[in-house]
Design a protein around this motif. Structure first.
Motif, PDB file in Angstrom:
ATOM      1  N   ALA A  41       0.843  -1.194   0.000  1.00  0.00           N
ATOM      2  CA  ALA A  41       0.000   0.000   0.000  1.00  0.00           C
ATOM      3  C   ALA A  41       0.878   1.243   0.000  1.00  0.00           C
ATOM      4  CB  ALA A  41      -0.906   0.011   1.230  1.00  0.00           C
ATOM      5  N   PRO A  42       0.488   2.279  -0.797  1.00  0.00           N
ATOM      6  CA  PRO A  42       1.293   3.507  -0.828  1.00  0.00           C
ATOM      7  C   PRO A  42       1.592   4.049   0.571  1.00  0.00           C
ATOM      8  CG  PRO A  42      -0.378   3.593  -2.535  1.00  0.00           C
ATOM      9  CD  PRO A  42      -0.630   2.336  -1.754  1.00  0.00           C
ATOM     10  N   LYS A  67       7.370  14.825   4.888  1.00  0.00           N
ATOM     11  CA  LYS A  67       6.977  15.791   3.867  1.00  0.00           C
ATOM     12  C   LYS A  67       5.870  15.213   2.984  1.00  0.00           C
ATOM     13  CE  LYS A  67       9.615  18.815   0.771  1.00  0.00           C
ATOM     14  NZ  LYS A  67      10.941  18.975   0.154  1.00  0.00           N
ATOM     15  N   TRP A  68       6.030  13.968   2.570  1.00  0.00           N
ATOM     16  CA  TRP A  68       4.992  13.319   1.750  1.00  0.00           C
ATOM     17  C   TRP A  68       3.664  13.272   2.510  1.00  0.00           C
ATOM     18  CZ3 TRP A  68       7.854   8.222  -0.056  1.00  0.00           C
ATOM     19  CH2 TRP A  68       8.957   8.594  -0.854  1.00  0.00           C
ATOM     20  N   GLY A  69       3.783  13.057   3.815  1.00  0.00           N
ATOM     21  CA  GLY A  69       2.585  12.913   4.651  1.00  0.00           C
ATOM     22  C   GLY A  69       1.760  14.186   4.740  1.00  0.00           C
ATOM     23  N   LEU A 112       9.053   5.430  -7.319  1.00  0.00           N
ATOM     24  CA  LEU A 112       8.644   4.983  -5.985  1.00  0.00           C
ATOM     25  C   LEU A 112       7.962   6.111  -5.222  1.00  0.00           C
ATOM     26  CD1 LEU A 112      11.814   2.898  -5.086  1.00  0.00           C
ATOM     27  CD2 LEU A 112       9.484   1.988  -5.361  1.00  0.00           C
ATOM     28  N   ALA A 113       8.541   7.316  -5.304  1.00  0.00           N
ATOM     29  CA  ALA A 113       7.942   8.455  -4.605  1.00  0.00           C
ATOM     30  C   ALA A 113       6.553   8.746  -5.165  1.00  0.00           C
ATOM     31  CB  ALA A 113       8.843   9.679  -4.733  1.00  0.00           C
ATOM     32  N   CYS A 114       6.418   8.699  -6.485  1.00  0.00           N
ATOM     33  CA  CYS A 114       5.122   8.968  -7.111  1.00  0.00           C
ATOM     34  C   CYS A 114       4.094   7.939  -6.671  1.00  0.00           C
ATOM     35  CB  CYS A 114       5.241   8.964  -8.629  1.00  0.00           C
ATOM     36  SG  CYS A 114       6.008  10.448  -9.262  1.00  0.00           S
ATOM     37  N   ILE A 117       2.941   8.740  -3.113  1.00  0.00           N
ATOM     38  CA  ILE A 117       2.072   9.905  -2.924  1.00  0.00           C
ATOM     39  C   ILE A 117       0.878   9.902  -3.887  1.00  0.00           C
ATOM     40  CG2 ILE A 117       4.006  11.317  -2.093  1.00  0.00           C
ATOM     41  CD1 ILE A 117       3.894  12.819  -4.789  1.00  0.00           C
ATOM     42  N   GLY A 118       0.816   8.924  -4.769  1.00  0.00           N
ATOM     43  CA  GLY A 118      -0.324   8.842  -5.678  1.00  0.00           C
ATOM     44  C   GLY A 118      -0.273   9.867  -6.797  1.00  0.00           C
ATOM     45  N   SER A 119       0.930  10.107  -7.326  1.00  0.00           N
ATOM     46  CA  SER A 119       1.062  11.065  -8.419  1.00  0.00           C
ATOM     47  C   SER A 119       1.278  10.340  -9.739  1.00  0.00           C
ATOM     48  CB  SER A 119       2.244  11.995  -8.136  1.00  0.00           C
ATOM     49  OG  SER A 119       2.616  12.670  -9.321  1.00  0.00           O
ATOM     50  N   GLU A 120       0.663  10.845 -10.794  1.00  0.00           N
ATOM     51  CA  GLU A 120       0.829  10.225 -12.113  1.00  0.00           C
ATOM     52  C   GLU A 120       1.720  11.059 -13.031  1.00  0.00           C
ATOM     53  OE1 GLU A 120      -2.949   9.221 -13.843  1.00  0.00           O
ATOM     54  OE2 GLU A 120      -3.155   7.539 -12.459  1.00  0.00           O
ATOM     55  N   THR A 121       2.197  12.201 -12.535  1.00  0.00           N
ATOM     56  CA  THR A 121       3.061  13.050 -13.359  1.00  0.00           C
ATOM     57  C   THR A 121       4.212  13.583 -12.517  1.00  0.00           C
ATOM     58  OG1 THR A 121       1.050  13.803 -14.451  1.00  0.00           O
ATOM     59  CG2 THR A 121       3.087  14.961 -14.993  1.00  0.00           C
TER      60      THR A 121
END
Ligand code: SF4
Ligand code: FES
Lengths: 435, 176
Positions: A41-42, A67-69, A112-114, A117-121
Motif C-alpha cells: 500500500a502507498p 513531507k509526503w505525509g 517509488l515516490a510517485c 504519494i499517488g502522483s501520475e506526473t
C-alpha cells in the motif's frame, strides 16, 4: 580505502558501467519498483521512508516521508512530484554525477515516490546548463517507458506515471522549492510567500512534493534493504544514511565521496580527498555549500551530520565541502561568494536585492584599501537587516560568508582598513576630504 | 515560422504540460536553437502559440541568464568565476582567454566566432577551472588545454576534450 560500502555510487564505481537500462537491471535495478507497485500500500511505502529516517539531501534536510505525509489524504485531483535537479549551490556537484552516470537509479526513486504519494506526473526540473544530463535522462525515460516501468499501466498493475525532463535556464533561485514551481509554470522564478505550502498548493495550485535528486536516489535502496538497514548507517536517528560530499578547493583529490553521515571533517578532507594540495596548512573550510558559514581548523573533528555541524555554527546544507589553504584572502573569499549572491538575488525583496548590492560594494571598497573601520559595523548591520527579513532563505544564506569571516578573521578586514587609513594620512587634506 | 518548421516538436512539448504556459522555456530554447538567440518576432510568435501577451513572454525571457536576447558568437565561452573555481585559478584562465581571443569578457571576436562571458557556478566545482562552450562542459582546464580546445573548435566545430558523463574522482584515482 573506503571502510564503508557506497550505496548510491556503487554501480558507477564498477569498471565499464554505462548506466543503460540493461546494466541497471543487471545490478538489481527496478527490483524495488516491482516489489511495491500494486503490492504494498502507498501509505506503507511512506511509513517505510519515515521509519528509515531519510532526510532531504538538497539543503534544508527535512524528513522526506514526513513531507509526503503533508499531502491532503483524500484529495482526488492530480498531484505532482518535482525532482529538484537544479543543482546550483556553489561547491555542489553530486546530483550531476547521479543523473549522468546512473540515471535509472534516479528514475526508479521518482517512480517509488510517485507511487507513495499517488502522483501520475513527475517533472525533473534540471538546471539549464546540464544539457548532457538532460539528454541522458531523456534517453533513460524512453528506455524505462519501453520496458514498462513508466507510462500507462506500469508492470501491468494499473498504475500510470509520466516523467518529463524540464530544463531551467540559468537561475540559482529556481532551486528554491516555490521558485522552481513558478519557473516550471513558465514564469520568472520568484519564490512564493508561504503558506500555502506546496504540499497543499504547489504546481498549478495542486498538491505537490519537491524532492532532491540524491534524496530520491536513496529510495530504491530503502525499499530493497529495508528501513532498519538504512537507519543503521551514519549517525541515526537524526542523520541516517550515507551522504555524497562534494569536496572542492585546495585538496589533492577533489571529488564526490559517499560516506556515512557522521564521519569527521578531518577524515573527509585528509583521508578521502587526500589532504591539502601542496601540503600547506588548512585555513578555512565551508561544510555545506556557499550558504553555509565558514569553519576553521578548530572544527576539523566536527562530525558531518545535521546536528553536529549546526552545533559548530554552520550547516550541512547541500554537502558541498570547500577547502581553503593558508594564504587564502578571506575578505576576497567573502566577496567572491557575495558577488554570486548579488548576481543571483531574484529581486523580489528589497533587503536582499538592495542589501546584496551594498554588501558587495562595501567589501570591494575594503578590499581596494579604501575602507574605514565603520564599514565593519555597517556590514554587520546590513547582514542583520537582511537575514530573517526576506521571502525565502536566500537572505539568510547571503550573509553567511560575511558574518562568519568577520567572526574568525576580523583582523584581516582590519589590516586592510588600517592600510587604507595610513594611505589617507599621507594624502593632502583636500584630497582626503574628497573621499 | 517556428510553428511551420517545428510543428511536431511543438506539439510534443505542449503535450507534456496541463497548462500551456509551462511550455514557455522549452519553446524559448527552440527559438534560440533556431537563430542562436531569441528575437522579438520569435517572442511574439511564442506568445501567440501559448495564448500569452508578449510582455508575459518578455518578462520570463529576461529573467534567465541562458536565454540570449542578442546574437552571440558561434561559440559562447562561459567561464565560471565563483569562489571554488577561483580558488583553483579561474581568474588566470580568464586572462589567458582574453589574451588569446583578443577580446574582453562580455565581447565577441571580430570574426563572430567567439563570445567570452564570466558566469557564476556551473556545478562543476571539483573540476575547476572550467567553462561551458555552447552545450558542452570543459573541465580542469590548463592554458595548454584551452589552446587545443580553441584550435579544435575553429577547425572542427567541436573538441574531443569536452566532458562526457561526469564522474569525479575517476574510480581508479589515477588521473592527475
Ligand atoms: S530573499 Fe532574495 S532571492 Fe529570496 S525571494 Fe527575496 S529577493 Fe528573491
Ligand atoms: S564554482 Fe565553478 S563550477 Fe561551481
Amino acid at each position: 580505502m573506503p571502510k564503508h560500502e557506497p550505496v548510491l555510487l556503487k554501480n558507477m564505481l564498477q569498471p565499464g558501467y554505462t548506466g543503460s537500462l540493461a546494466e541497471y537491471e543487471r545490478a538489481g535495478g527496478y527490483q524495488a519498483l516491482k516489489k511495491v507497485v500494486g503490492k504494498v500500500a502507498p501509505a506503507d511505502v511512506t511509513a517505510m521512508v519515515i521509519k528509515s529516517g531519510l532526510r532531504g539531501r538538497g539543503g534544508a534536510g527535512f524528513p522526506t516521508g514526513v513531507k509526503w505525509g503533508f499531502l491532503p489524504k483524500d484529495y482526488q485531483g492530480p498531484k505532482y512530484l518535482c525532482c529538484n535537479a537544479d543543482e546550483s549551490e556553489p561547491g555542489t556537484f553530486k546530483d550531476r554525477q547521479l543523473m549522468e552516470r546512473d540515471p535509472h537509479q534516479v528514475l526508479e526513486g521518482i517512480a517509488l515516490a510517485c507511487y507513495a504519494i499517488g502522483s501520475e506526473t513527475a517533472y525533473i526540473y534540471i538546471r539549464g546548463e546540464f544539457v548532457l544530463g538532460s539528454r541522458i535522462l531523456d534517453k533513460a525515460v524512453a528506455e524505462a517507458r519501453a520496458a514498462g516501468y513508466l507510462g500507462r499501466n506500469i508492470l501491468g498493475r494499473g498504475i500510470n506515471l509520466d516523467i518529463w525532463v524540464h530544463r531551467g535556464a540559468g537561475a540559482y533561485i529556481c532551486g528554491e522549492e516555490t521558485a522552481l514551481l513558478e519557473s516550471l509554470e513558465g514564469k520568472r522564478g520568484l519564490p512564493r510567500v508561504k503558506p500555502p505550502f506546496p504540499a497543499t498548493s504547489g504546481l498549478y495550485g495542486k498538491p505537490t512534493v519537491i524532492n532532491n535528486v540524491e534524496t530520491l536516489a536513496n529510495l530504491p535502496h530503502i525499499v530493497n534493504r529495508g528501513p532498519e538497514w538504512f537507519a543503521s548507517i551514519g549517525s541515526p536517528p537524526k542523520s541516517a544514511g550515507t551522504r555524497i560530499f562534494c569536496v572542492s578547493g585546495h585538496v589533492k583529490r577533489p571529488g564526490n565521496y559517499e560516506v556515512p553521515m557522521g564521519v569527521t571533517c578531518r577524515e573527509l578532507i585528509f583521508e578521502h580527498a587526500g589532504g591539502m594540495r601542496g601540503d600547506k596548512p588548512l585555513k578555512a573550510f565551508i561544510p555545506g555549500g556557499a550558504s553555509a558559514p565558514f569553519l576553521t581548523p578548530d572544527h576539523l573533528d566536527v562530525k558531518l551530520d545535521f546536528e553536529s555541524v549546526a552545533q559548530a555554527g554552520s550547516m550541512l546544507g547541500s554537502g558541498g565541502v570547500t577547502v581553503m589553504e593558508e594564504g587564502t584572502d578571506m575578505v576576497w573569499a567573502a566577496l567572491r561568494l557575495m558577488e554570486f549572491f548579488h548576481h543571483e538575488s531574484c529581486g523580489k525583496c528589497s533587503p536582499c536585492r538592495e542589501g546584496s548590492s551594498w554588501l558587495v560594494q562595501t567589501l570591494r571598497r575594503i578590499l581596494a584599501k579604501r575602507g574605514r573601520m565603520e564599514d565593519l559595523e555597517t556590514l554587520v548591520q546590513l547582514c542583520n537587516n537582511i537575514a530573517g527579513r526576506t521571502v525565502c532563505a536566500f537572505g539568510d544564506a547571503e550573509v553567511a560568508p560575511i558574518l562568519s569571516t568577520l567572526k574568525y578573521w576580523r583582523p584581516e578586514y582590519e589590516a586592510l582598513i588600517r592600510e587604507a587609513e595610513a594611505q589617507r594620512a599621507h594624502e593632502l587634506p583636500m584630497a582626503a576630504a574628497r573621499h | 515560422m517556428l510553428r511551420e518548421k517545428y510543428k511536431t516538436e511543438i506539439e510534443e512539448i505542449l503535450s507534456r504540460y496541463p497548462v500551456k504556459r509551462s511550455a514557455l522555456l522549452p519553446l524559448l530554447y527552440l527559438a534560440q536553437r533556431e537563430a542562436g538567440y531569441i528575437s522579438e518576432e520569435a517572442m511574439q510568435e511564442i506568445a501567440g502559440l501559448l495564448r500569452l501577451t508578449p510582455p508575459q513572454v518578455y518578462e520570463t525571457a529576461t529573467f534567465y541568464t541562458m536565454l540570449n536576447l542578442k546574437p552571440v558568437g558561434k561559440f559562447h565561452l562561459q567561464v565560471c568565476k565563483s569562489l571554488m573555481c577561483a580558488l583553483v585559478g579561474s581568474d588566470t584562465l580568464i586572462g589567458w582567454l582574453e589574451k588569446k581571443l583578443g577580446i574582453k569578457s562580455g565581447e565577441t571576436s571580430k570574426d563572430g566566432l567567439f563570445t567570452l562571458s564570466k558566469v557564476e557556478c556551473l556545478g562543476a566545482c571539483g573540476t575547476g577551472p572550467m567553462m561551458q562552450i555552447n552545450d558542452d562542459y570543459y573541465e580542469r582546464l590548463t592554458e595548454e588545454k584551452v589552446d587545443r580546445i580553441l584550435a579544435d573548435l575553429k577547425r572542427d566545430g567541436t573538441s574531443a576534450l569536452k566532458t562526457g558523463p561526469f564522474m569525479w574522482p575517476e574510480p581508479n584515482g589515477a588521473k592527475p
